[in-house]
Design a protein around this motif. Structure first.
Motif, short mmCIF file in Angstrom:
data_model
loop_
_atom_site.label_atom_id
_atom_site.label_comp_id
_atom_site.label_asym_id
_atom_site.label_seq_id
_atom_site.Cartn_x
_atom_site.Cartn_y
_atom_site.Cartn_z
N TYR A 41 -28.03 -62.61 44.36
CA TYR A 41 -26.75 -62.23 43.74
C TYR A 41 -26.92 -60.99 42.85
O TYR A 41 -26.03 -60.67 42.06
CB TYR A 41 -26.12 -63.37 42.95
N GLY A 42 -28.07 -60.29 43.03
CA GLY A 42 -28.27 -59.04 42.31
C GLY A 42 -28.13 -57.84 43.21
O GLY A 42 -27.91 -56.72 42.75
N ARG A 75 -18.81 -58.87 39.60
CA ARG A 75 -17.90 -60.01 39.43
C ARG A 75 -18.74 -61.27 39.48
O ARG A 75 -19.84 -61.28 40.03
CB ARG A 75 -16.86 -60.07 40.56
N PHE A 76 -18.20 -62.34 38.96
CA PHE A 76 -18.94 -63.60 38.90
C PHE A 76 -18.17 -64.69 39.64
O PHE A 76 -17.01 -64.50 40.03
CB PHE A 76 -19.19 -63.98 37.44
N TYR A 77 -18.85 -65.83 39.84
CA TYR A 77 -18.23 -66.96 40.54
C TYR A 77 -16.89 -67.30 39.87
O TYR A 77 -16.77 -67.30 38.65
CB TYR A 77 -19.17 -68.17 40.46
N PRO A 78 -15.83 -67.54 40.69
CA PRO A 78 -15.81 -67.79 42.14
C PRO A 78 -15.52 -66.56 43.01
O PRO A 78 -15.07 -66.70 44.15
CB PRO A 78 -14.69 -68.82 42.29
N PHE A 164 -28.66 -68.06 39.85
CA PHE A 164 -27.53 -68.70 39.18
C PHE A 164 -27.09 -67.92 37.94
O PHE A 164 -25.90 -67.87 37.61
CB PHE A 164 -27.86 -70.15 38.86
N TYR A 165 -28.02 -67.29 37.25
CA TYR A 165 -27.63 -66.43 36.14
C TYR A 165 -26.80 -65.26 36.65
O TYR A 165 -25.79 -64.89 36.04
CB TYR A 165 -28.88 -65.91 35.41
N ASN A 166 -27.22 -64.66 37.76
CA ASN A 166 -26.45 -63.54 38.33
C ASN A 166 -25.09 -63.99 38.84
O ASN A 166 -24.09 -63.27 38.70
CB ASN A 166 -27.23 -62.91 39.49
N LEU A 167 -25.04 -65.18 39.43
CA LEU A 167 -23.79 -65.71 39.98
C LEU A 167 -22.78 -66.01 38.87
O LEU A 167 -21.59 -65.71 38.99
CB LEU A 167 -24.06 -66.97 40.80
N LYS A 178 -23.55 -75.30 36.08
CA LYS A 178 -24.59 -75.31 37.10
C LYS A 178 -24.31 -76.37 38.16
O LYS A 178 -24.55 -76.16 39.35
CB LYS A 178 -25.96 -75.52 36.45
N ASN A 179 -23.79 -77.52 37.74
CA ASN A 179 -23.39 -78.55 38.70
C ASN A 179 -22.29 -78.05 39.61
O ASN A 179 -22.27 -78.34 40.82
CB ASN A 179 -22.92 -79.80 37.97
#
Length: 269
Positions: A41-42, A75-78, A164-167, A178-179
């Motif tokens: 995700y980077g 941009r980040f999740y979602p 996950f940090y990038n997401l 995280k879940n």
């Protein structure tokens, strides 16, 4: 042959599909494969996990589409889940032009792209997606998803923390967040069928990512296929000379059969 670039977000040149669709032959209708490269995700590693993968699936009756999605903190999740949904919507909306069966749209993702492939398989029904995209319920659900040495869990001790940090765009996301983005925590009766490939000694994304996903799929009563190979580094891609890039362990005849195995799996769906 149709070969073109389709932008998925207005005024954003970084979010697009590369379309590789062979000309129609007689009345033969192809399946579609949405290729999702990795990169934690980077970045989007499309040189090894993009076009080469797309081209490898063409002989097995697919038209192929390589997704370039939001990475690097843009941009980040979602956002990535929404962009994958936009890609599937575009493919289905243009099924006639591309000569494909819109009920046979599959995804294949690598590493963090495997996480995104697993996300669309398990989270296609999220409200955030339908708040952004006007489409029928289930229109973005893939017929099946292939996850290749995938990042799965953000909560296990073997979590691939950087992805996950990038997401999520946070150095210390909560357990709840995280879940929310851990694939194994989202498996349920609505989950698409899955094909999984990993190597047992992957030093970057632990094999236990795939194993915890299999455990969740089995508990949910979902069918799946998994191939675990004994010895190759993370990022093996096609497993042949095309994507070895000077690393001899990236080219192994046995591992290179995963594309054929995935295509055969897709035939049964």
């Amino acid at each position: 042959m149709i070969y073109k670039r389709v932008y998925l977000r207005e005024n954003d040149p970084d979010i697009f599909l590369e379309v590789i669709a062979p000309d129609k032959v007689g009345d033969y209708v192809r399946k579609a494969i949405l290729v999702i490269p990795g990169g934690g995700y980077g970045a989007v590693c499309s040189d090894r996990e993009g076009e080469p993968i797309a081209l490898a699936f063409l002989p097995y009756g697919f038209s192929a589409f390589v997704l370039h999605y939001s990475v690097g903190g843009k941009r980040f999740y979602p956002a990535q889940l929404i962009e994958t949904s936009l890609a599937i919507k575009h493919i289905k909306d243009n099924a006639e032009e591309y000569g494909i069966d819109k009920d046979k749209v599959f995804t294949v993702g690598f590493s963090a792209g495997g996480h995104l492939s697993g996300s669309i398989a398990t989270m296609w029904h999220k409200k955030e997606v339908y708040d952004e995209i006007d489409m029928p319920y289930g229109y973005n659900k893939p017929a099946g998803s292939m996850l290749i040495y995938p990042v799965i869990s953000g909560v296990k001790e073997f979590s691939h923390v950087g992805s996950f940090y990038n997401l999520l765009g946070e150095d210390n996301p909560t357990e709840e967040k995280k879940n929310e983005v851990s694939i194994e925590m989202n498996v349920d009766e609505k989950t698409s069928p899955m094909f999984i490939m990993h190597t047992s000694n992957d030093q970057v994304v632990d094999i236990r990512h795939s194993l915890c996903l299999c455990d969740a799929l089995a508990k949910a009563g979902k069918t799946f296929e998994i191939h675990i190979y004994p010895d190759a580094p993370h990022g093996v891609a096609l497993g042949n000379d095309i994507t070895k890039c000077g690393n001899e362990k990236y080219s192994q005849e046995t591992i290179a059969k995963w594309v054929e195995a995935a295509a055969m799996w897709a035939e049964k769906i």
